[in-house]
Design an enzyme around this catalytic site. Structure first.
Site, PDB file in Angstrom:
ATOM      1  N   ARG A   1      22.931   2.405 -22.368  1.00 37.90           N
ATOM      2  CA  ARG A   1      22.152   3.035 -23.435  1.00 37.90           C
ATOM      3  C   ARG A   1      21.672   1.992 -24.456  1.00 37.90           C
ATOM      4  O   ARG A   1      20.596   2.119 -25.025  1.00 37.90           O
ATOM      5  CB  ARG A   1      22.988   4.124 -24.125  1.00 37.90           C
ATOM      6  CG  ARG A   1      22.129   5.078 -24.929  1.00 37.90           C
ATOM      7  CD  ARG A   1      22.937   6.180 -25.580  1.00 37.90           C
ATOM      8  NE  ARG A   1      23.713   5.704 -26.713  1.00 37.90           N
ATOM      9  CZ  ARG A   1      24.197   6.489 -27.673  1.00 37.90           C
ATOM     10  NH1 ARG A   1      24.014   7.797 -27.613  1.00 37.90           N
ATOM     11  NH2 ARG A   1      24.888   5.997 -28.676  1.00 37.90           N
TER      12      ARG A   1
ATOM     13  N   HIS B   1      18.168  17.678 -27.296  1.00 39.01           N
ATOM     14  CA  HIS B   1      18.627  16.473 -26.614  1.00 39.01           C
ATOM     15  C   HIS B   1      19.991  16.670 -25.980  1.00 39.01           C
ATOM     16  O   HIS B   1      20.222  16.337 -24.825  1.00 39.01           O
ATOM     17  CB  HIS B   1      18.643  15.244 -27.528  1.00 39.01           C
ATOM     18  CG  HIS B   1      19.116  14.023 -26.802  1.00 39.01           C
ATOM     19  ND1 HIS B   1      20.438  13.669 -26.751  1.00 39.01           N
ATOM     20  CD2 HIS B   1      18.455  13.128 -26.028  1.00 39.01           C
ATOM     21  CE1 HIS B   1      20.563  12.588 -25.989  1.00 39.01           C
ATOM     22  NE2 HIS B   1      19.375  12.240 -25.550  1.00 39.01           N
TER      23      HIS B   1
ATOM     24  N   HIS C   1      20.570  18.203 -22.223  1.00 36.58           N
ATOM     25  CA  HIS C   1      21.543  17.315 -21.559  1.00 36.58           C
ATOM     26  C   HIS C   1      22.931  17.852 -21.877  1.00 36.58           C
ATOM     27  O   HIS C   1      23.242  18.077 -23.045  1.00 36.58           O
ATOM     28  CB  HIS C   1      21.509  15.908 -22.167  1.00 36.58           C
ATOM     29  CG  HIS C   1      20.335  15.059 -21.814  1.00 36.58           C
ATOM     30  ND1 HIS C   1      19.644  14.334 -22.752  1.00 36.58           N
ATOM     31  CD2 HIS C   1      19.752  14.770 -20.622  1.00 36.58           C
ATOM     32  CE1 HIS C   1      18.687  13.626 -22.164  1.00 36.58           C
ATOM     33  NE2 HIS C   1      18.724  13.881 -20.877  1.00 36.58           N
TER      34      HIS C   1
ATOM     35  N   HIS D   1      22.316  17.558 -15.866  1.00 31.20           N
ATOM     36  CA  HIS D   1      23.567  16.918 -15.435  1.00 31.20           C
ATOM     37  C   HIS D   1      24.679  17.952 -15.217  1.00 31.20           C
ATOM     38  O   HIS D   1      25.046  18.185 -14.085  1.00 31.20           O
ATOM     39  CB  HIS D   1      24.030  15.793 -16.376  1.00 31.20           C
ATOM     40  CG  HIS D   1      22.975  14.758 -16.615  1.00 31.20           C
ATOM     41  ND1 HIS D   1      22.322  14.129 -15.586  1.00 31.20           N
ATOM     42  CD2 HIS D   1      22.425  14.269 -17.767  1.00 31.20           C
ATOM     43  CE1 HIS D   1      21.421  13.294 -16.087  1.00 31.20           C
ATOM     44  NE2 HIS D   1      21.448  13.354 -17.393  1.00 31.20           N
TER      45      HIS D   1
ATOM     46  N   ASP E   1      15.068  11.369 -13.920  1.00 33.67           N
ATOM     47  CA  ASP E   1      15.757  10.993 -15.157  1.00 33.67           C
ATOM     48  C   ASP E   1      15.410   9.583 -15.652  1.00 33.67           C
ATOM     49  O   ASP E   1      14.392   9.383 -16.292  1.00 33.67           O
ATOM     50  CB  ASP E   1      17.271  11.173 -14.939  1.00 33.67           C
ATOM     51  CG  ASP E   1      18.063  11.113 -16.248  1.00 33.67           C
ATOM     52  OD1 ASP E   1      17.436  11.037 -17.316  1.00 33.67           O
ATOM     53  OD2 ASP E   1      19.306  11.147 -16.197  1.00 33.67           O
TER      54      ASP E   1
END
Ligand code: ZN
Length: 447
Positions: A80, A205, A230, A267, A318
Site C-alpha cells: 500500500r 471504501h 472493500h 474480497h 482490482d
C-alpha cells in the site's frame, strides 16, 4: 450488421449455427439453427462479454513494481505504501492514459464492462480540482477511448481507520466530506449519462474509511443502484474491526446495514461460516479478485460454503497486475483447490468447472454493475469470439475448461455496444492508445 457463429453460448445453453443481428448498441435478434447470409461476419465460437466488477485503473501503472522483497516481511500494508506513492504523483492526463491502456487490455482479454472503484479524486495537494469530477471525467474519457462499458463507482473515503480516525497525509487525494461527495456523485452521474452503457453506483471504501452515520446517510441517499465496499480483505482489518465494535466486518455490515442484492462485498476473504451463510442468503454479491488476492497474500475466500448456500459471485482485476478473464477464473478455482486439497471445488457434481465459473461470474458481475449481459434480443451487443482451432474436446463446455485451465483458447474478436473493438486478438486502436501509455509510463517511472 450480423455475426454468424458455429456455436454460441446462450442463456439456455450452447446452440449451433447462431445468427446474431445488431441494432445500434443492442442485439436485435438471436436465431439458432440459422443459415448464414451474405455479408455476415463468420466466427467459430461466440460467448457473452464478461464484466470486470472491481478495478482501480491508476494501479495499472505500478504493475510489476512492487515485487521486490523489503527488509522486513512484506505484506498488503507495505504494498500500500508503494501504491500511495503512485497515487500521489499522477496527473489527470496520466490517469487517463493509464486507464485507456488498461481498458484496452481488458477488452483484449474478453472483459466488456468495468466497475471502476474510483477513489483518486483530488489534486496532488489534496484540494479538489475546480471541477470536482475531473478524474471521473478522465475515467469516462478512457472508457470511451477504448470502448469498454463503464460502471463508475465513486468512492466515499473520509477516515484512516475504524471509529472515524482522521485521514493520514498519504490519503489526501481520496478524502471527501458528505457535502463534497454529494457534488461528486452529481457530477459523476453527468459523466456516465453521456456514455453508451454508462452506469453509476456508490462505493464506500471500507468500514475503516466511513463511520456508521456516514454509511447510513450515503446508503439512504443513493436509491437503487449498486453499492460496493472493500471488506475483510486482511486479518489485521478484521482484528481492528473487532477491537472497535466487537464484531467482524462482514458480521457488522450484516447487522447494521440494509444488505441485499444491491450490495457487492469486495474480497470478503475472512468470514466465519455463519457470516458466509448469511451473506449468501441476503443476496450480496461476492466481488472476488483472485489474482490480486493471491498477489497481496490476502487469503482464500470460503467459496464452497458460500456457493452451497446459493451465494453469487463475480470477478474483478482490482490492482490490475494482470488482466485475463481466463486466469482470474483459474486462480479462483486453484486457490480453493490448494486450500482444500481437492479438485473441481466450484462446480456441482457432474458439471464442468469452466462452465460453472463462467456462468457464475457472468451473472454475478452483471448484477453488481447494473449491466445486463448475455446473448439475447434487447441486451447490449457485448460479446466475444474465441479461437479454439487447435483444441479438441468431447463437449462444448470443455471449450470453457480449455480456455480457463489449459491455455489453448484465445480471444479473437470483441464487440461492445455493437461495435467491434478487438479483431484477431488486438484492439483496433492499439497503436494510438499504447503510444500515450508509453509516454506516460516513461515519465512516471523516471520521476
Ligand atoms: Zn480494491
Amino acid at each position: 450488421m450480423a455475426v454468424f457463429a458455429e456455436k454460441a453460448l446462450l442463456a439456455e445453453g450452447w446452440k449451433k449455427n447462431v445468427r446474431i443481428t445488431f441494432d445500434g448498441c443492442s442485439i436485435e435478434s438471436v436465431t439458432p439453427d440459422a443459415t448464414p447470409q451474405a455479408g455476415d461476419e463468420r466466427h467459430a465460437i461466440v460467448v457473452p462479454g464478461m464484466p470486470n466488477l472491481h478495478s482501480h485503473a491508476f494501479q495499472r501503472a505500478m504493475a510489476g513494481l512492487a515485487e521486490v522483497r523489503g527488509p522486513a516481511s512484506d505484506s498488503f500494508w507495505s504494498w500500500r505504501t508503494v501504491m500511495y506513492d503512485f497515487a500521489l504523483s499522477m496527473t489527470p492526463e496520466e490517469i487517463e492514459a493509464v486507464a485507456a491502456q488498461l481498458y484496452m487490455e481488458m477488452l483484449e482479454a474478453g472483459f466488456t464492462r468495468v466497475g471502476e472503484f474510483h477513489y483518486l479524486h483530488h489534486d496532488k495537494d489534496g484540494r479538489p480540482y475546480e471541477n470536482i469530477a475531473e478524474h471521473a471525467e478522465r475515467i469516462g474519457a478512457a472508457s470511451t477511448s477504448a470502448g469498454i462499458n463503464l460502471t463508475l463507482l465513486p468512492v466515499f473515503y473520509a477516515h484512516s481507520n475504524f471509529g472515524g480516525q482522521p485521514p493520514i497525509d498519504g490519503q489526501r487525494r481520496f478524502i471527501n466530506s458528505l457535502d463534497s461527495f454529494a457534488r461528486l456523485m452529481d457530477a459523476s452521474g453527468k459523466v456516465t449519462a453521456k456514455l453508451d452503457g454508462g452506469e453509476l453506483g456508490l462505493a464506500l471504501h471500507s468500514l475503516r474509511a466511513v463511520t456508521p452515520d456516514e454509511l447510513q446517510t450515503l446508503v439512504a441517499n443513493h436509491g437503487n443502484g449498486p453499492i460496493h465496499i472493500h471488506v475483510a480483505e486482511q486479518v489485521k482489518e478484521v482484528e481492528d474491526c473487532i477491537s472497535w465494535s466487537g464484531a467482524r466486518p462482514v458480521e457488522w455490515l450484516l447487522a447494521n446495514a440494509p444488505v441485499d442484492e444491491r450490495w457487492c462485498f469486495i474480497h470478503a476473504t475472512h468470514m466465519t461460516k455463519a457470516e458466509t451463510t448469511e451473506m449468501a442468503t441476503r443476496g450480496a454479491i461476492a466481488g472476488l479478485c483472485p489474482i490480486t488476492e493471491a498477489n497481496l497474500g490476502d487469503g482464500i475466500f470460503p467459496a464452497e460454503t458460500f456457493l452451497q448456500n446459493g451465494g453469487q459471485f463475480g470477478v474483478g482485476s482490482d490492482s490490475n497486475i494482470s488482466i485475463s478473464v481466463a486466469h482470474e477464473l483459474r486462480q479462483l478455482e486453484y486457490s480453493e483447490r490448494l486450500g482444500l486439497r481437492a479438485r473441481n471445488v466450484i462446480a456441482a457434481a457432474g458439471q464442468s468447472t469452466g462452465r460453472r465459473l463462467f456462468d457464475g461470474a457472468l451473472s454475478g458481475g452483471a448484477k453488481a454493475l447494473s449491466g445486463a449481459t448475455g446473448l439475447a434480443a434487447g441486451a447490449s451487443a457485448d460479446m466475444v469470439s474465441l479461437d479454439a482451432r487447435d483444441v479438441f474436446v468431447r463437449s462444448d463446455d470443455q471449450l470453457l475448461d480449455h480456455w480457463i485451465f489449459a491455455d489453448g483458447v484465445a480471444v479473437d474478436s470483441v464487440w461492445t455496444n455493437g461495435r467491434k473493438r478487438v479483431a484477431d486478438g488486438r484492439h483496433v486502436d492499439r497503436q494510438r492508445i499504447v503510444e500515450q501509455f508509453r509516454k506516460t509510463m516513461k515519465s512516471l517511472v523516471n520521476s
